[in-house]
Motif scaffolding. Structure first.
Motif, PDB file in Angstrom:
ATOM      1  N   LEU A 189      13.884 -10.496  -6.159  1.00 16.32           N
ATOM      2  CA  LEU A 189      13.534  -9.516  -7.176  1.00 16.32           C
ATOM      3  C   LEU A 189      14.753  -8.690  -7.593  1.00 16.32           C
ATOM      4  N   ALA A 190      15.692  -8.546  -6.694  1.00 20.92           N
ATOM      5  CA  ALA A 190      16.887  -7.758  -6.992  1.00 20.92           C
ATOM      6  C   ALA A 190      17.805  -8.448  -7.987  1.00 20.92           C
ATOM      7  N   SER A 191      17.574  -9.738  -8.256  1.00 21.33           N
ATOM      8  CA  SER A 191      18.439 -10.482  -9.175  1.00 21.33           C
ATOM      9  C   SER A 191      18.217 -10.086 -10.626  1.00 21.33           C
ATOM     10  N   GLY A 192      17.076  -9.462 -10.914  1.00 26.93           N
ATOM     11  CA  GLY A 192      16.761  -9.101 -12.290  1.00 26.93           C
ATOM     12  C   GLY A 192      16.264 -10.253 -13.128  1.00 26.93           C
ATOM     13  N   ALA A 193      16.001 -11.404 -12.509  1.00 29.03           N
ATOM     14  CA  ALA A 193      15.580 -12.593 -13.255  1.00 29.03           C
ATOM     15  C   ALA A 193      14.088 -12.598 -13.582  1.00 29.03           C
ATOM     16  N   TYR A 194      13.352 -11.651 -13.052  1.00 22.59           N
ATOM     17  CA  TYR A 194      11.895 -11.627 -13.231  1.00 22.59           C
ATOM     18  C   TYR A 194      11.489 -10.392 -14.016  1.00 22.59           C
ATOM     19  N   ASP A 195      10.521 -10.582 -14.916  1.00 23.40           N
ATOM     20  CA  ASP A 195      10.007  -9.471 -15.718  1.00 23.40           C
ATOM     21  C   ASP A 195       9.302  -8.485 -14.794  1.00 23.40           C
ATOM     22  N   PRO A 196       9.789  -7.264 -14.669  1.00 21.33           N
ATOM     23  CA  PRO A 196       9.174  -6.321 -13.719  1.00 21.33           C
ATOM     24  C   PRO A 196       7.718  -6.002 -14.047  1.00 21.33           C
ATOM     25  N   LYS A 197       7.341  -6.079 -15.329  1.00 20.91           N
ATOM     26  CA  LYS A 197       5.941  -5.819 -15.698  1.00 20.91           C
ATOM     27  C   LYS A 197       5.024  -6.900 -15.122  1.00 20.91           C
ATOM     28  N   VAL A 229       5.749  -8.905 -12.519  1.00 24.96           N
ATOM     29  CA  VAL A 229       5.768  -8.793 -11.059  1.00 24.96           C
ATOM     30  C   VAL A 229       4.872  -7.660 -10.603  1.00 24.96           C
ATOM     31  N   ARG A 230       4.951  -6.516 -11.293  1.00 21.76           N
ATOM     32  CA  ARG A 230       4.102  -5.373 -10.939  1.00 21.76           C
ATOM     33  C   ARG A 230       2.624  -5.735 -11.058  1.00 21.76           C
ATOM     34  N   LYS A 231       2.277  -6.483 -12.132  1.00 21.91           N
ATOM     35  CA  LYS A 231       0.892  -6.892 -12.324  1.00 21.91           C
ATOM     36  C   LYS A 231       0.433  -7.815 -11.205  1.00 21.91           C
ATOM     37  N   MET A 232       1.277  -8.737 -10.800  1.00 23.79           N
ATOM     38  CA  MET A 232       0.923  -9.659  -9.719  1.00 23.79           C
ATOM     39  C   MET A 232       0.721  -8.911  -8.408  1.00 23.79           C
ATOM     40  N   PHE A 233       1.594  -7.949  -8.132  1.00 22.03           N
ATOM     41  CA  PHE A 233       1.435  -7.143  -6.928  1.00 22.03           C
ATOM     42  C   PHE A 233       0.143  -6.321  -6.993  1.00 22.03           C
ATOM     43  N   GLU A 234      -0.191  -5.805  -8.175  1.00 14.76           N
ATOM     44  CA  GLU A 234      -1.426  -5.029  -8.323  1.00 14.76           C
ATOM     45  C   GLU A 234      -2.650  -5.877  -8.038  1.00 14.76           C
ATOM     46  N   ILE A 235      -2.637  -7.117  -8.525  1.00 12.56           N
ATOM     47  CA  ILE A 235      -3.761  -8.027  -8.282  1.00 12.56           C
ATOM     48  C   ILE A 235      -3.878  -8.334  -6.794  1.00 12.56           C
ATOM     49  N   GLU A 236      -2.739  -8.643  -6.170  1.00 14.16           N
ATOM     50  CA  GLU A 236      -2.751  -8.952  -4.731  1.00 14.16           C
ATOM     51  C   GLU A 236      -3.274  -7.757  -3.938  1.00 14.16           C
ATOM     52  N   SER A 269       0.818  -1.217   0.000  1.00 12.73           N
ATOM     53  CA  SER A 269       0.000   0.000   0.000  1.00 12.73           C
ATOM     54  C   SER A 269       0.855   1.272   0.000  1.00 12.73           C
ATOM     55  N   ALA A 270       2.146   1.105   0.289  1.00  7.31           N
ATOM     56  CA  ALA A 270       3.029   2.268   0.403  1.00  7.31           C
ATOM     57  C   ALA A 270       3.811   2.559  -0.871  1.00  7.31           C
ATOM     58  N   THR A 271       3.738   1.641  -1.867  1.00  4.58           N
ATOM     59  CA  THR A 271       4.536   1.850  -3.086  1.00  4.58           C
ATOM     60  C   THR A 271       3.880   1.176  -4.273  1.00  4.58           C
ATOM     61  N   ASN A 272       4.162   1.676  -5.465  1.00  3.23           N
ATOM     62  CA  ASN A 272       3.729   1.052  -6.708  1.00  3.23           C
ATOM     63  C   ASN A 272       4.897   0.454  -7.482  1.00  3.23           C
ATOM     64  N   GLU A 273       6.105   0.540  -6.928  1.00  5.06           N
ATOM     65  CA  GLU A 273       7.298   0.049  -7.605  1.00  5.06           C
ATOM     66  C   GLU A 273       7.583  -1.395  -7.202  1.00  5.06           C
ATOM     67  N   ALA A 274       7.676  -2.283  -8.199  1.00  2.23           N
ATOM     68  CA  ALA A 274       7.878  -3.705  -7.917  1.00  2.23           C
ATOM     69  C   ALA A 274       9.212  -3.988  -7.247  1.00  2.23           C
ATOM     70  N   ASP A 275      10.205  -3.109  -7.479  1.00  2.00           N
ATOM     71  CA  ASP A 275      11.527  -3.341  -6.880  1.00  2.00           C
ATOM     72  C   ASP A 275      11.831  -2.357  -5.757  1.00  2.00           C
ATOM     73  N   ALA A 276      10.790  -1.799  -5.167  1.00  2.00           N
ATOM     74  CA  ALA A 276      10.987  -0.854  -4.070  1.00  2.00           C
ATOM     75  C   ALA A 276      11.640  -1.557  -2.880  1.00  2.00           C
ATOM     76  N   PRO A 277      12.478  -0.838  -2.138  1.00  3.19           N
ATOM     77  CA  PRO A 277      13.136  -1.455  -0.972  1.00  3.19           C
ATOM     78  C   PRO A 277      12.136  -2.061   0.010  1.00  3.19           C
ATOM     79  N   GLU A 278      10.953  -1.451   0.131  1.00  4.44           N
ATOM     80  CA  GLU A 278       9.948  -1.973   1.061  1.00  4.44           C
ATOM     81  C   GLU A 278       9.515  -3.390   0.695  1.00  4.44           C
ATOM     82  N   LEU A 279       9.572  -3.718  -0.603  1.00  8.22           N
ATOM     83  CA  LEU A 279       9.141  -5.033  -1.058  1.00  8.22           C
ATOM     84  C   LEU A 279      10.287  -6.037  -1.140  1.00  8.22           C
ATOM     85  N   LEU A 280      11.495  -5.541  -1.292  1.00 13.44           N
ATOM     86  CA  LEU A 280      12.631  -6.453  -1.416  1.00 13.44           C
ATOM     87  C   LEU A 280      12.860  -7.266  -0.155  1.00 13.44           C
TER      88      LEU A 280
END
Length: 261
Positions: free
Chosen positions: A134-142, A144-151, A117-128
């Motif tokens: 997620l910091a590995s860069g192995a996941y498509d950020p689009k 991941v962002r969509k999955m977080f939006e659904i959740e 609820s505090a961020t819209n960035e998939a790689d924000a420090p709050e979520l890491l």
């Protein structure tokens, strides 16, 4: 602590007498957008559900129960593998049930949603801190962002059920013939359940094994909290002798399983 470690649990409990074993069926078959829901019954008044699915699927869950002559008020126990929205958000339908779940998992999931609820960035420090990989860069950020939006969109704390209904797995005694096994990785306090049933024991894996052939999946899945622990839990699930119910796939029989005499 009532949650057993993987290495210390035998796949079936031969001490459970036949009359104490559960009748088990998959109530809702899992698929990529729907979590498996398992129904277990024993004697007239013992009716248990393992995971309860998305709130969006309430109507179909009610219909599946009704097709078996059951209503929500007939369910006496609910078991949650974890508190993600697709596994827990019909708990609130079962106001008469005792909800067996991990207190630490609820706390972790609520903290995750506070961070979402505090961020819209998939790689924000709050979520890491919840998903370090997620910091590995192995996941498509689009994705991941969509999955977080659904959740974020589907989360409703009230749908978890009242905390006063909860029997915390860290301290509660479980009904005879049901065993809680720590299967961390997908989330840190994920729990799978072994049910002593005839003719085979049943493992409700939850998202310790999302799909049977997950390694060959073309869909990109949500990164686990801890990939190493997740892989270890997957291997344990796949070694189970009995019927395995993945979190998002059809149940399958371990080919090495043998019927009880």
């Amino acid at each position: 602590m009532k949650i057993e470690p993987q290495a210390h649990h035998h796949n079936s409990d031969e001490s459970t007498e036949g009359s104490a074993r559960w009748r088990v069926e998959v109530l809702v078959a899992g698929d990529p957008v729907r979590a498996s829901v398992v129904l277990a019954r024993r004697r007239p008044r013992e009716v248990a559900l393992f995971d309860t699915g998305l709130a969006l699927h309430e109507v179909s869950l009610r219909a599946a129960l009704a097709a078996r002559g059951l209503a929500p008020e007939d369910v006496s126990m609910v078991f949650n593998t974890h508190a993600h929205v697709d596994h827990s958000h019909n708990n609130s339908l079962f106001a008469r049930a005792r909800i067996y779940c991990s207190a630490r998992d609820r706390q972790w999931t609520r903290a995750l949603h506070a961070a979402l609820s505090a961020t819209n960035e998939a790689d924000a420090p709050e979520l890491l801190r919840f998903y370090p990989d997620l910091a590995s860069g192995a996941y498509d950020p689009k994705i991941v962002r969509k999955m977080f939006e659904i959740e974020r969109l589907l989360w409703d704390d009230a749908r978890l059920g009242d905390d006063r209904q909860c029997a915390w797995l860290e301290e509660a005694s479980l009904p005879t013939g049901i065993h809680a096994i720590a299967t961390p990785g997908h989330v840190p306090f994920h729990t799978s359940f072994i049910i002593d049933a005839d003719p085979f024991p049943v493992l409700v894996a939850g998202d310790a094994l999302l799909m049977r052939d997950e390694a060959d999946a073309v869909l990109q899945l949500m990164p686990p909290h801890d990939p190493v622990a997740y892989h270890r839990s997957q291997l344990w699930v796949l070694s189970f002798h009995g019927l395995i119910v993945p979190g998002h796939d059809a149940p399958f029989m371990n080919p090495f399983a043998t019927e009880r005499p």
